[in-house]
Design an enzyme around this catalytic site. Sequence first.
Site, short mmCIF file in Angstrom:
data_model
loop_
_atom_site.label_atom_id
_atom_site.label_comp_id
_atom_site.label_asym_id
_atom_site.label_seq_id
_atom_site.Cartn_x
_atom_site.Cartn_y
_atom_site.Cartn_z
N ASN A 145 0.84 -1.20 0.00
CA ASN A 145 0.00 0.00 0.00
C ASN A 145 0.87 1.24 0.00
O ASN A 145 1.73 1.40 0.88
CB ASN A 145 -0.90 0.04 1.24
CG ASN A 145 -1.85 1.23 1.22
OD1 ASN A 145 -2.74 1.29 0.39
ND2 ASN A 145 -1.64 2.16 2.13
N GLU A 146 0.67 2.11 -0.99
CA GLU A 146 1.40 3.37 -1.08
C GLU A 146 2.88 3.17 -0.75
O GLU A 146 3.44 3.84 0.13
CB GLU A 146 0.77 4.42 -0.16
CG GLU A 146 -0.63 4.81 -0.58
CD GLU A 146 -1.23 5.91 0.26
OE1 GLU A 146 -2.18 6.57 -0.20
OE2 GLU A 146 -0.75 6.12 1.40
N CYS A 164 15.42 5.43 3.90
CA CYS A 164 15.98 4.75 5.07
C CYS A 164 17.49 4.95 5.08
O CYS A 164 18.13 4.96 4.02
CB CYS A 164 15.62 3.26 5.03
SG CYS A 164 16.24 2.32 6.45
N GLU A 198 -7.67 5.29 -4.68
CA GLU A 198 -8.08 5.94 -3.43
C GLU A 198 -8.30 7.43 -3.66
O GLU A 198 -7.52 8.09 -4.33
CB GLU A 198 -6.99 5.82 -2.35
CG GLU A 198 -6.92 4.55 -1.59
CD GLU A 198 -5.93 4.65 -0.44
OE1 GLU A 198 -5.80 5.75 0.16
OE2 GLU A 198 -5.26 3.65 -0.15
N GLU A 230 -6.55 7.39 11.97
CA GLU A 230 -7.33 8.01 10.90
C GLU A 230 -8.83 7.98 11.20
O GLU A 230 -9.64 7.90 10.28
CB GLU A 230 -7.02 7.31 9.58
CG GLU A 230 -5.59 7.49 9.12
CD GLU A 230 -5.33 6.90 7.75
OE1 GLU A 230 -5.52 7.62 6.76
OE2 GLU A 230 -4.94 5.73 7.67
#
EC number: 3.2.1.23
Length: 696
Positions: A164-165, A173, A323, A371
């Site tokens: 996801n995304e 990183c 989305e 959320e």
Amino acid sequence: MNDLVSHSADLDAPTTFPAIADGFAFGGDYNPEQWPESVWAEDIELMRRAGVTTATVGVFSWGLLERSDGVFDWGWLDRVLDLLHENGIGVALATPTAAPPMWLMKAHPDIATVDENGVRTASGGRLAWSPSSAVFRRYALRMVRAVAERYGSHPALKLWHVSNEIGNENAICYSDETGVAWQSWLAEKYSDVDVINDAWGTAFWGHHFGAIEEIHSPRFARTNHNPGLLLDYSRFTSDALLGHYIAERAVLREVTPHVPITTNFMVMGEPGAADYSRWAREVDIVANDHYLRRDDPYPNSDLSFSADRVRGMAGGGPWLLMEHSTGAVNWQGINLAKTPGQLARNSLAHIARGSEGALYFQWRQSTAGAEQYHSGMLPHAGAESRIFREVADFGALLKRIAPAAGTVVVKARVAMLFDDQTAWLLRATRGPSDALRAVDLPKALHRAFTTRGIAVDVLPSGAPLQGYDVILAPTLPLADATTVTILERAAERGAHVLVGFHSGVMNPHGRVLTGGYPGRFRDMLGIRVTEVLPLLRKERVATNAGWHGEIWTEDLEAGDAEVLAHYTEGVLAGVPALTRRRIGSGTASYLATRPDERGLTAVVDSYIKLAGLSPVAPLEEGLEVTRRTGESGSFLFAINHDLDRPRVLSAAGLDLVSGRECDGDFAIAAGGVAVIRERLESSKANSIAPAKVTAV
């Protein structure tokens, strides 16, 4: 069923696969694990009432599917998929690797990302995993295989949704393991460390490297890192994230070769960590997430610009809005609600520009978690609410306009080149002005054309440019010699090219080209710039053309180019701001400043006249109009962004939204939408055969 075009690795032989729903896909993320099972029946009943055809399932469910290391519990997901299938709802099933389970984080804390200060991310947030972690990759692929083997033949499964995304919260990183992967990436890209030293210009500040092992991840330093190093680290990051997607895809392709695979991009606002024009070649259908930002003065422009970018990545073919929101989001400090009718306008804006559906995050608004105030299709207030009524109304609207599904957006006569790596370069470099943004001038020019009804195809550099009459290259500092040659040849055969300031000025490593700006474009444009004179935030400089320049000015020598506008005040009084040079049957122009709104109008109007461009359809200001065509006919999508009064469009056919016939002037209500199935005789003059759908 409609067919969507595959952008899988075999680019020479694209395949097709069934769409995830008859007509346009409609639905969103469904997270039943957040709720007691007693709620599921109500979910299904309300989904049917709303016309939901598609559910994205399992995105954050790893910890509930694999309760402990190697111990799986499939029962609840079995029942969810069965329930959705029994009710005719197709599933985009996620590999749940976006959310490493807490037991994995505890057992292997080293899988988490490390920030630039060397601090490792603790469990409890989102997307905590490092794309270079071998341990995470091993566990993730084991989970992917288990899900694929369990559900690969389930009749509800229509599409794999990988993670996801990817690259949202875990974009960059700086762990030691990532540092080793970074060094391996450098060794593969460059033949020798001295090649790196030359490419980056490491002699500056004495940063010469004696071995690749000396090149560490760019953690926090009190002064700036080398821009070439930062640019390459962005490329490495995009490749590392894409590498994880490809690894998951390989498992899915092995177990379920019949099921298409995608992952959700985040093409909105300023580009992030991924070079999506490259990623688009690796997915079976390009899918995108888009959310409005409250500080954007032109939110409708961001909707259309984003959608046109995604369509360009998809080679002009269909894509999917994976989305967006029904109302307010939760992450902007002050989260503005959408006004009545905005849900339909926003959703249709994507479909008008090529999406094969409209999906939302999420179905039922959460009551707990980070959320909980992010809007849902079914809000906290329940079905007796404005949002749910608008959701159901839009579901019904999609059924009425279903004949338009499977069509494609008519190829534009205007092309714009835009690259994600421009944003990386601007972030890596301390240039003349921090006010310069990768999307600013591109979005402004796109808005100026589209508000006049002129369609624009937004393409990555390197895309074919045959058939375009106007080609815009507004902010391309990394434009290479091939891009310049393509643009010059386009001008020779009759196209009108516009190059914006700070384009062609650097080589692929972020080193400035000497001899004067705009670098590689100097000869084509017939100009030379000797100095950049940036403007202060609110400073403007007048031109003799009646408009002002903002952000950026340049000391420009016109050479053999015609001066179309010059400054009339300040130290650059009399210096050109806009030039044009004839090349073959076409022209090449240079814009040396960022025009204000009046200037944008003047520049765009000059190109409309120069190239003889016509709007998609005759329309009043305030309307956004796009045409999609295919075997089922020609469809004119119109959105009235004026919330105070109707706007008039000239068309002939049947409005599938209202059921009204139109023949000539057709009024669209304030804040309303229309999808007109055109009569053949009315659309013939404007119709253009759909562009062949190929991967970019």
